[in-house]
Design an enzyme around this catalytic site. Sequence first.
Site, PDB file in Angstrom:
ATOM      1  N   PRO A 156      -1.913 -10.629  -2.013  1.00  0.00           N
ATOM      2  CG  PRO A 156      -1.980 -12.242  -0.355  1.00  0.00           C
ATOM      3  CD  PRO A 156      -1.223 -11.851  -1.567  1.00  0.00           C
ATOM      4  CE  LYS A 157      -1.590  -3.570   2.989  1.00  0.00           C
ATOM      5  NZ  LYS A 157      -1.102  -2.299   2.428  1.00  0.00           N
ATOM      6  CB  VAL A 158      -0.704  -4.976  -3.018  1.00  0.00           C
ATOM      7  CG1 VAL A 158      -0.848  -4.042  -4.218  1.00  0.00           C
ATOM      8  CG2 VAL A 158       0.485  -4.550  -2.163  1.00  0.00           C
TER       9      VAL A 158
END
Length: 278
Positions: A207-209
């Site tokens: 999710p972050k990337v």
Amino acid sequence: MGQQVAELVFPREAFDPTTIFTSGQTFRFRKDEAGVWSGVAHGTRVHVRQEGSNVVFTAQDGSLDLWKQYTDADRRYGGTLFPDADDVLRAALDYGRGLRVLRQEPFETLISFIISANNNIPRITGIIDRLCRTCAGESCGADVPFPQADDVLGMTEADLREIGAGYRAKYILESARRAKDTDFAELAAAPYEEAHAELTKFSGVGPKVADCIALFGLGKAEAFPVDVWVKRILRTLYGVTGTPRQLREFAAQRFGKNAGIAQQYLFHYARAHLEQGS
DNA sequence: GCGCAGGGGGTCG
DNA sequence: CGACCCCCTGCG
């Protein structure tokens, strides 16, 4: 592309190259002895220099529209972007004056931020630099472009470990393979939620990337990457905790459609003002 | 000075 | 939820 130099002029307060190029959104720009920043984007040499009270962005080739998109030139940053900014964001906007969010190439963003996971900026920069040079061949000068998917696929997992990618080597190859079957323009045109979901299907992309790729590579200004620094600033300065998903929802509520741009200012501010352990 | 934990813009199994 | 490549930093 007509061998024509494109030039964009910004007032100094609207384009701070040091902040932009060291903020961790791109890892491909260097400053020379004269203070001129240079790098390669869209396969073209670009550089940024101060000229009096202006900052001049120059590209050796490519259309003016392309570079306006790359530099997000048509967006007015500063107070007008967040008219009802709270005190924290206001301080971050003030501190990060001249920070802009570049619209980079999707494939470069994809690979770069796979490499960024659980990693630090000096090492990320080194890996990417060696990746570009290796793909460009032994005889490479200064103007080394970021490789295309096929160039990356010309390397083996062992090659990628050799240049320091570590366990991400496999992710890079799998994602380069998937990238060949992906229409990034279509992804950029899709709604944020859809694009984000699609990006997490890439190997090494959580999710972050995915939010970093959406924000830096697809122009999704609402994408709000939740990393340790953002968690830190939301907890210490906003008193907000929770899962990354909850924090993203908080950001959407609080910062609106340009939450991702707010994130960049908050991130920059947090790194300078917050202690490691806080 | 050197050696060695600790951690880094998380993700995967 | 623990392991993970590897470079850099900070401490003893």
